[in-house]
Write an enzyme that holds these catalytic residues in place. Structure first.
Site, PDB file in Angstrom:
ATOM      1  CG  ASP A  47      74.728  21.602  33.520  1.00 28.97           C
ATOM      2  OD1 ASP A  47      74.575  20.415  33.202  1.00 28.97           O
ATOM      3  OD2 ASP A  47      73.861  22.474  33.330  1.00 28.97           O
TER       4      ASP A  47
ATOM      5  CB  THR B 190      68.102  19.216  38.144  1.00 30.10           C
ATOM      6  OG1 THR B 190      68.502  19.549  36.800  1.00 30.10           O
ATOM      7  CG2 THR B 190      68.294  17.728  38.366  1.00 30.10           C
TER       8      THR B 190
ATOM      9  CG  MET C  43      69.935  29.652  35.328  1.00 28.15           C
ATOM     10  SD  MET C  43      71.180  30.333  34.215  1.00 28.15           S
ATOM     11  CE  MET C  43      70.611  29.725  32.642  1.00 28.15           C
ATOM     12  CB  CYS C  44      71.139  23.466  35.144  1.00 29.01           C
ATOM     13  SG  CYS C  44      71.147  24.107  33.447  1.00 29.01           S
ATOM     14  CB  VAL C  45      71.577  23.745  40.580  1.00 25.92           C
ATOM     15  CG1 VAL C  45      71.395  23.237  42.004  1.00 25.92           C
ATOM     16  CG2 VAL C  45      73.003  23.468  40.105  1.00 25.92           C
TER      17      VAL C  45
END
Length: 204
Positions: free
Chosen positions: A15, A125, A120-122
């Site tokens: 992202d 994943t 969050m996304c890091v």
């Protein structure tokens, strides 16, 4: 570099979109982060590793709503079969995407994860990558997030650097989280990359 981390066979760039790294809403230290992420990408390309750019499709009206300026990836995408863009709609880059199949098809067992947002996304994943049996390196200086604002009567503000460190520490028992981006090395995965369904080919 820590002996835990062999040369990595894939780089997941999470992202790194204009909404999160430019303008007034950029993460603190965005310029330095972008330099380090760009260096990781250059190293991965030079080493023949797979480079995957994850691109979040935000909800209507959000900063990363598809096809708005904030949604665009900030760093240039390289041409060639070893560099791809995968769009996602959830924090976890593996959820409802072809990422898992892509990595499996390439035989990429060791991964580097970088980008935004740390907690969050890091982290989401990286956690799934670990659950799937991958070796994961999360360079401490190659992911970032925003400050957590104060909650009156509950807590003071939490600086972004602390949030990032805690997010990494939460997976530190399984992943390498103290290596610097400049110390990461890359190697080509053994398999041939095949594009899974839903993958957008990289463009120059």
């Amino acid at each position: 570099m820590n002996d835990f981390a062999p040369p990595s066979q894939a780089l997941l760039v999470v992202d790194v979109q204009k909404a999160g790294v430019t303008g007034e809403r950029a993460v603190p230290g965005a310029a330095g982060l972008l330099e380090r992420v760009a260096a990781l990408i250059a190293g991965a390309r030079a080493g023949g590793a797979l480079v995957v750019h994850l691109q979040n499709d935000g909800a209507p009206g959000s900063d990363d709503e598809p096809h708005t300026p904030g949604w665009e990836l900030h760093l240039p995408i390289g041409a060639g079969p070893a560099e791809v863009v995968i769009r996602k709609t959830r924090d976890d880059g593996f959820a409802d995407t072809g990422l898992g199949d892509l990595l499996a098809g390439a035989g990429a067992e060791s991964l580097v994860v970088c980008g935004v947002m740390s907690e969050m996304c890091v982290q989401a994943t990286a956690r799934t990558a670990l659950a799937l049996g991958h070796q994961v390196v999360l360079p401490y200086d190659a992911h970032a997030t925003q400050d957590i604002p104060a909650a009156p009567g509950i807590s003071a503000a939490v600086p972004a650097a602390v949030v990032s460190r805690v997010a990494a520490w939460a997976i530190s028992g399984d992943a390498e989280v103290t290596v610097r981006a400049e110390d990461v090395t890359f190697a080509a995965p053994p398999g041939t990359r095949r594009a899974p369904a839903g993958e957008r080919p990289a463009s120059p």
